[in-house]
Design an enzyme around this catalytic site. Structure first.
Site, PDB file in Angstrom:
ATOM      1  N   LYS A 167      -7.060   5.031   5.870  1.00  0.00           N
ATOM      2  CA  LYS A 167      -6.691   6.330   5.572  1.00  0.00           C
ATOM      3  C   LYS A 167      -7.952   7.023   5.417  1.00  0.00           C
ATOM      4  CE  LYS A 167      -1.778   6.575   4.178  1.00  0.00           C
ATOM      5  NZ  LYS A 167      -1.217   6.807   2.850  1.00  0.00           N
ATOM      6  N   LYS A 203       0.781  -0.114  13.733  1.00  0.00           N
ATOM      7  CA  LYS A 203       2.363   0.166  13.302  1.00  0.00           C
ATOM      8  C   LYS A 203       2.884   1.431  13.783  1.00  0.00           C
ATOM      9  CE  LYS A 203       1.933   1.838   8.649  1.00  0.00           C
ATOM     10  NZ  LYS A 203       2.155   2.051   7.492  1.00  0.00           N
ATOM     11  N   LYS A 232       4.616   7.971  11.515  1.00  0.00           N
ATOM     12  CA  LYS A 232       5.041   9.151  11.786  1.00  0.00           C
ATOM     13  C   LYS A 232       4.003  10.091  11.690  1.00  0.00           C
ATOM     14  CE  LYS A 232       6.736   9.128   7.017  1.00  0.00           C
ATOM     15  NZ  LYS A 232       7.697   8.408   6.491  1.00  0.00           N
TER      16      LYS A 232
HETATM   17  P1  TYM Z   1       5.906   4.362   3.442  1.00  0.00           P
HETATM   18  O1  TYM Z   1       6.642   5.693   2.945  1.00  0.00           O
HETATM   19  O2  TYM Z   1       4.905   4.441   4.083  1.00  0.00           O
HETATM   20  O3  TYM Z   1       7.383   3.402   4.181  1.00  0.00           O
HETATM   21  C1  TYM Z   1       8.459   3.256   3.487  1.00  0.00           C
HETATM   22  C2  TYM Z   1       8.989   1.902   3.880  1.00  0.00           C
HETATM   23  O4  TYM Z   1       8.944   1.634   5.267  1.00  0.00           O
HETATM   24  C3  TYM Z   1       8.258   0.494   5.565  1.00  0.00           C
HETATM   25  N1  TYM Z   1       7.466   0.718   6.895  1.00  0.00           N
HETATM   26  C4  TYM Z   1       7.518   0.017   7.997  1.00  0.00           C
HETATM   27  N2  TYM Z   1       8.317  -1.092   7.979  1.00  0.00           N
HETATM   28  C5  TYM Z   1       8.265  -1.731   9.357  1.00  0.00           C
HETATM   29  N3  TYM Z   1       7.360  -1.309  10.006  1.00  0.00           N
HETATM   30  C6  TYM Z   1       6.894  -0.127  10.361  1.00  0.00           C
HETATM   31  N4  TYM Z   1       6.393   0.375  11.192  1.00  0.00           N
HETATM   32  C7  TYM Z   1       6.767   0.551   8.786  1.00  0.00           C
HETATM   33  N5  TYM Z   1       6.503   1.740   8.519  1.00  0.00           N
HETATM   34  C8  TYM Z   1       6.586   2.006   7.470  1.00  0.00           C
HETATM   35  C9  TYM Z   1       7.145   0.228   4.650  1.00  0.00           C
HETATM   36  O5  TYM Z   1       6.500  -0.850   4.511  1.00  0.00           O
HETATM   37  C10 TYM Z   1       8.027   0.698   3.152  1.00  0.00           C
HETATM   38  O6  TYM Z   1       8.480  -0.200   2.777  1.00  0.00           O
HETATM   39  N6  TYM Z   1       3.576   3.284  -0.675  1.00  0.00           N
HETATM   40  C11 TYM Z   1       4.858   3.183  -0.047  1.00  0.00           C
HETATM   41  C12 TYM Z   1       5.943   3.856  -1.065  1.00  0.00           C
HETATM   42  C13 TYM Z   1       5.910   3.463  -2.540  1.00  0.00           C
HETATM   43  C14 TYM Z   1       6.800   2.271  -2.815  1.00  0.00           C
HETATM   44  C15 TYM Z   1       6.790   2.531  -4.273  1.00  0.00           C
HETATM   45  C16 TYM Z   1       7.488   1.290  -2.021  1.00  0.00           C
HETATM   46  C17 TYM Z   1       5.614   4.142  -3.340  1.00  0.00           C
HETATM   47  N7  TYM Z   1       6.061   3.356  -4.406  1.00  0.00           N
HETATM   48  C18 TYM Z   1       7.268   1.471  -5.112  1.00  0.00           C
HETATM   49  C19 TYM Z   1       7.834   0.482  -2.792  1.00  0.00           C
HETATM   50  C20 TYM Z   1       7.964   0.317  -4.144  1.00  0.00           C
HETATM   51  C21 TYM Z   1       4.751   3.865   1.267  1.00  0.00           C
HETATM   52  O7  TYM Z   1       3.931   4.621   1.534  1.00  0.00           O
HETATM   53  O8  TYM Z   1       5.806   3.525   2.094  1.00  0.00           O
END
Ligand code: TYM
Length: 332
Positions: free
Chosen positions: A114, A197, A200
């Site tokens: 990032k 990956k 959005k």
């Molecule tokens: P975030 O908001 O980027 O994504 C949410 C969830 O979606 C999954 N994900 C994917 N899985 C498969 N293929 C993809 N292309 C893909 N893009 C996103 C992510 O692995 C995630 O499970 N840091 C986290 C948010 C968070 C969190 C937490 C998660 C904050 N606190 C505590 C678990 C526990 C994040 O940015 O996810």
């Protein structure tokens, strides 16, 4: 109820949820909801680690909550809440910040990705300490399991390290959680560049499908999805674009990749992509209808997140009280 294992997970309201979010995480959350004591959070505090318009943040936060419910999470069965409503996240986050090292945060690949093109003078400290707040999210609820996509694996590792470090320094306090990552579909790739990956924040809008895309947009994005010149539907690493599409097909229909490949023998990519578009539409259309309905019923959403915050708050406070006592803070 008491003996159920605890699950915690969350998503950032940084835009509408993608098919990657849905197939990598949300669809699994729904499957787990009756077997576990689940806390599913909209992590709005994580979303402000990059600049965000306040009105967009408000809109996206409600949208993500609506997406959760529309995808099948039952607010009576699971705890649905908004991270900033439970101040213990920020409070534990601070304590854990004091136990986390600069070097280990610097090794986080997501942070490196990032900030690749940014000067250090324009990198918010919150982006650097992001994984610590994520650790606080998880550890507050004494979660056993954290269902996420593959891209969050490293953040789960550091969460475990921080939990163990605290336990060693101050005595047993936190459950050391495990990542719960499904084998296939844990990484849904971009439709334009199957080596990265689906996200959005991709600048190419044909690279991702959001759950709220209208049906013709879904058809168009599938038609334009990058494949290769082989022209044969096969599941192998030399055809990463097609492999990704087969994975998506398989995750939605629960058919094995072999079954899918067999049913497209002798047929070209065009037919396969058209069919996949309809498979995706079949899955997302009912979700979209429910999202529309929920977003017109903001009072109902408010009821859910207020109730969720109360439940989450009670569990989180219990852990935070213990932590404050162990580090030596004097109770009020
Ligand atoms: P975030 O908001 O980027 O994504 C949410 C969830 O979606 C999954 N994900 C994917 N899985 C498969 N293929 C993809 N292309 C893909 N893009 C996103 C992510 O692995 C995630 O499970 N840091 C986290 C948010 C968070 C969190 C937490 C998660 C904050 N606190 C505590 C678990 C526990 C994040 O940015 O996810």
């Amino acid at each position: 109820m008491e003996n159920k294992k605890v699950i915690f997970s969350g998503m950032q309201p940084s835009g509408s949820l993608t098919l990657g979010n849905y197939l990598g995480a949300l669809k699994n959350w729904v499957k787990l909801q009756s077997e576990y004591d689940c806390y599913y959070c909209v992590v709005d505090m994580h979303a402000i680690t990059v600049p965000k318009e306040p009105k967009d943040l408000r809109k996206n936060t409600l949208e993500v909550l609506a997406n959760y419910i529309a995808a099948g999470l039952d607010p009576k069965q699971v705890t649905l809440f908004i991270q900033s409503h439970v101040s213990a996240h920020a409070e534990l986050g601070w304590v854990l910040n004091c136990l986390t090292y600069f070097g280990e945060l610097g090794r986080m690949t997501q942070f490196k990705d990032k900030t690749k093109r940014l000067e250090s003078s324009s990198i918010p400290a919150g982006l650097f300490t992001y994984p610590v707040l994520m650790a606080a999210d998880i550890l507050l609820y004494q979660a056993d399991l954290v269902p996420v996509g593959e891209d969050q694996r490293q953040h789960l590792e550091i969460t475990r390290d921080i939990a163990q470090r605290f336990n060693n320094r101050y005595s047993e306090t936190f459950k050391v959680p495990e990542a719960f990552i499904s084998k296939d579909g844990a990484k849904i790739m971009s439709l334009q560049d199957p080596s990265s990956k689906m996200s959005k924040s991709d600048s190419h809008e044909n690279a991702f499908i959001i759950l709220m895309d209208d049906l013709d947009t879904i058809r168009r994005k599938l038609k334009r999805a990058v494949t290769d010149s082989e022209g044969v539907v096969r599941f192998n690493d030399d055809q990463p674009g097609v492999k990704n599409l087969i994975n998506i097909y398989s995750k939605i229909t629960d058919k094995t990749t072999d079954e899918i490949v067999a049913s497209y023998e002798g047929k070209g990519y065009a037919q396969f992509k058209d069919d996949l578009a309809e498979v995706i539409i079949g899955e997302v259309r009912p979700i979209q209808e429910r999202i529309d309905y929920l977003l017109k019923n903001k009072d109902y959403l408010q009821e859910i997140y207020s109730y969720g915050a109360e439940k989450a708050e009670a569990a989180a406070r219990k852990t935070l009280r213990k932590v404050y006592k162990k580090v030596g803070f004097i109770p009020k």
